[in-house]
Design a protein around this motif. Structure first.
Motif, PDB file in Angstrom:
ATOM      1  N   GLY A 133      92.253  -0.373  12.075  1.00 14.77           N
ATOM      2  CA  GLY A 133      91.716   0.593  11.331  1.00 14.77           C
ATOM      3  C   GLY A 133      92.141   1.876  11.945  1.00 14.77           C
ATOM      4  O   GLY A 133      92.902   2.125  13.024  1.00 14.77           O
ATOM      5  N   LYS A 134      92.312   3.051  10.985  1.00 12.64           N
ATOM      6  CA  LYS A 134      92.833   4.139  11.446  1.00 12.64           C
ATOM      7  C   LYS A 134      92.179   5.264  11.680  1.00 12.64           C
ATOM      8  O   LYS A 134      92.409   6.461  12.262  1.00 12.64           O
ATOM      9  N   GLY A 135      90.823   5.215  10.933  1.00 10.50           N
ATOM     10  CA  GLY A 135      89.799   6.405  11.173  1.00 10.50           C
ATOM     11  C   GLY A 135      90.048   7.628  10.486  1.00 10.50           C
ATOM     12  O   GLY A 135      89.180   8.524  10.621  1.00 10.50           O
ATOM     13  N   SER A 192      87.150  -2.961  11.617  1.00 10.90           N
ATOM     14  CA  SER A 192      87.416  -1.507  11.003  1.00 10.90           C
ATOM     15  C   SER A 192      88.302  -1.494   9.812  1.00 10.90           C
ATOM     16  O   SER A 192      88.226  -1.131   9.008  1.00 10.90           O
ATOM     17  N   LEU A 199      79.250  -1.900  14.671  1.00 13.08           N
ATOM     18  CA  LEU A 199      79.692  -0.773  15.005  1.00 13.08           C
ATOM     19  C   LEU A 199      81.223  -0.678  14.240  1.00 13.08           C
ATOM     20  O   LEU A 199      81.695   0.267  13.758  1.00 13.08           O
ATOM     21  N   GLY A 200      82.078  -1.788  14.337  1.00 16.85           N
ATOM     22  CA  GLY A 200      83.252  -1.682  13.550  1.00 16.85           C
ATOM     23  C   GLY A 200      83.149  -1.530  12.193  1.00 16.85           C
ATOM     24  O   GLY A 200      84.036  -0.791  11.482  1.00 16.85           O
ATOM     25  N   HIS A 231      82.219   2.184  11.591  1.00 18.03           N
ATOM     26  CA  HIS A 231      83.300   3.069  11.840  1.00 18.03           C
ATOM     27  C   HIS A 231      84.506   2.844  10.610  1.00 18.03           C
ATOM     28  O   HIS A 231      85.109   4.204  10.082  1.00 18.03           O
ATOM     29  N   ALA A 243      74.938   9.206  15.952  1.00 21.10           N
ATOM     30  CA  ALA A 243      75.569   9.348  17.127  1.00 21.10           C
ATOM     31  C   ALA A 243      76.885   8.684  17.163  1.00 21.10           C
ATOM     32  O   ALA A 243      78.190   9.278  17.412  1.00 21.10           O
ATOM     33  N   LEU A 244      76.873   7.326  16.803  1.00 23.23           N
ATOM     34  CA  LEU A 244      78.174   6.767  16.562  1.00 23.23           C
ATOM     35  C   LEU A 244      79.012   6.798  15.339  1.00 23.23           C
ATOM     36  O   LEU A 244      80.177   6.801  15.488  1.00 23.23           O
ATOM     37  N   LEU A 293      81.921   9.815  14.590  1.00 20.60           N
ATOM     38  CA  LEU A 293      83.224   9.712  15.098  1.00 20.60           C
ATOM     39  C   LEU A 293      84.054   9.456  13.967  1.00 20.60           C
ATOM     40  O   LEU A 293      85.270  10.041  13.997  1.00 20.60           O
ATOM     41  N   THR A 294      83.932   8.708  12.788  1.00 25.38           N
ATOM     42  CA  THR A 294      84.647   8.841  11.713  1.00 25.38           C
ATOM     43  C   THR A 294      84.334   9.419  10.679  1.00 25.38           C
ATOM     44  O   THR A 294      84.912   9.679   9.432  1.00 25.38           O
TER      45      THR A 294
END
Lengths: 337, 337
Positions: A132-134, A199, A233-234, A237, A274-275, A278-279
């Motif tokens: 993943g690059k986000g 991700s 989570l993956g 994101h 919260a998580l 990030l992305t």
């Protein structure tokens, strides 16, 4: 993986509807993709499709023979091989959701090579993903998340896609589990991807798109499930959702397969934000989907939903009982075209 | 996977030390497991081990021929195959950290079958894992976590294991990456595990143990890294650590391979506790490991460490420059025998 349609649904001789839940899920959502069903003597499941032989299905236009069942250990029973080989000989692709790979059965592999048809193992991705690059992508994304596994994340995503399309949204269901892949004809069984690429696989699944396009991404697991939170989570994101819907089953006390207590809806909203930021720094919750099937009375269900709406200031509905209209209303308010 | 020792380290003809970092890491930590090195003409790396032929290594007791290098694309160069086959013919097992599987080279596969030796692809697990259960296990566990990838999580875990053993702890390093697997002779490259089994693989890696036994688990990725956070979370839940140490590189501004800013040490402590308590309600941070290599002056490094200690009320050290004594002091205070 792109699975050619329509399907001939093969149910083998599974003992009951539960063992055929993949096939039954396909029929629930994509009845018109199925020309018929084929069963072996003793089959205890019925998808209520016309019974067809392979020849009849081919004549009706079938393109793929779908092994729409699960069985203990994920192993393909020997006495199903002849049916699969016959389908291949008749020119059909074969798609399976079993753990065991179709090509690991020499008779199936040889027939497929000889006949030049495709074998799809929905639980095994052959795609080579990048990590993943986000990076932010264009277009909009909605993800269903849950307080637990098996609380309606796939159903809710499909119901949202249907309602959004009815209202003219440019919306597309993105499958991340095997039944979802059959229902949409494409996707990635994310729990079968090598963990380094979770991700990245989701980024591949939900690429750049038009500004008003919505990917409605099927969630998996729960951030609070000790077996699968890493996958969840993956997926979060990689999906970088603008909006998410929390799915919940109010009568469950411990999480599926383990002894851990269920998190509250509020905990899931807070942790997902919260998580997820990030992305996607603008991630927000747009609704709550509650499976009220265990509540016999509709009044009781309506009371729970009203209380939940008040607690969180968000629309709450049971997608099966009352549809997802209120959630899509909120989506239209929060994300004007 | 259990890799037989001692090793003959094969460095091929890689251009420089970076390409041989796996091999050099083995020598850093397990010099006495290596009988010698074997290099091809033009090799630009040197592990400072005695140069040996395969025959000399076998005579010296070598059990495994370790391909201790990385190269572009993870592909095994054709001109290395003869050396590997010669090692097999001489009765050595072969272990590789390349992406490409040894057995995918027919000459290697055939030789190994004929000679009955084992081929270890450290990046590919052949173990069949169960999904994680999240059940508390006996014994104690410490996990290294990080603000980013490549900030010293493996080094810190190995330094902690060494210091703990010096002080009489019953401590064992648990490898979760390929270099770590070579260094400990066993372990799981967790990023190569199918995502459904991340936490299950870690539960397998750190099973029930004696009450005073410490598993010192090598961390991976970061909860704040958009490519790998899913792996990090599955590892955290599977390890169910009693204690964790945050690793940090203070001069880095963006996360490795992506444009995201680094989280603060405080954010990592808070998020690790918030998520880790799912499988261990008593999880606590016992120290901070800071890689100060980029700070030329020892004074500057000591000032940063002192400030960090004050900010968090936790011991902070640079494992390379000053050792991990203060962190193990804290561990002894927090977890009396």
């Amino acid at each position: 993986m792109d699975i050619a349609r329509p399907y001939l649904l093969f149910l083998g001789d599974v003992p009951d509807a539960l063992a055929a839940k993949t096939g039954l899920g396909i029929v629930d959502w994509r009845r018109d993709w199925c020309v018929g069903q084929m069963r072996l003597p003793g089959c205890g499941a019925d998808a209520k499709l016309p019974e067809m032989t392979i020849e009849e299905a081919v004549a009706a236009g079938a393109k793929t023979f779908v092994v729409g069942v699960v069985n203990a250990g994920g192993v393909l029973p020997d006495h199903w091989v002849a049916s699969i080989v016959a389908a291949i000989e008749a020119g059909l692709d074969v798609a399976s959701g079993l753990h065991m790979r179709l090509a690991d059965v020499p008779a199936i592999r040889d027939a497929a090579e000889r006949r030049g048809v495709r074998l799809h193992d929905v639980r095994h991705s052959t795609e080579r993903f990048a990590t993943g690059k986000g990076t932010r992508r264009t277009g909009r994304r909605l993800l269903t998340v849950g307080t637990d596994c098996s609380v309606g994340k796939k159903y809710t995503a499909l119901a949202l896609e249907a309602e959004m399309r009815l209202r003219g949204f440019n919306a597309e269901f993105r499958a991340t589990g095997q039944t979802g892949v059959f229902i949409s004809g494409r996707g990635v069984a994310i729990d079968a991807v090598v963990s380094d690429f979770i991700s990245g696989a989701v980024e591949w699944l939900t690429p750049d798109n038009q500004a008003d396009h919505w990917d409605v991404v099927e969630g998996q697991g729960s951030l609070f499930h000790p077996s699968f939170a890493g996958v969840t989570l993956g997926l979060l994101h990689g999906a970088q959702p603008d909006a998410f819907v929390v799915c919940h089953e109010p009568t469950r006390t411990t999480m599926r397969g383990v002894g851990h207590p269920l998190p509250t809806i509020g905990e899931v909203i807070d942790m997902t934000r919260a998580l997820g930021r990030l992305t996607n720094p603008n991630i927000r919750c747009v609704g709550i989907a509650i499976n009220t099937a265990a509540m016999i009375s509709e009044d009781e269900a309506r009371t729970l939903l009203a209380e939940t709406e008040e607690d969180f200031g968000l629309p709450a509905s049971d997608p099966v009982r009352f549809g997802v209209g209120p959630i899509v209303d909120r989506l239209q308010t929060e994300f004007p075209v």
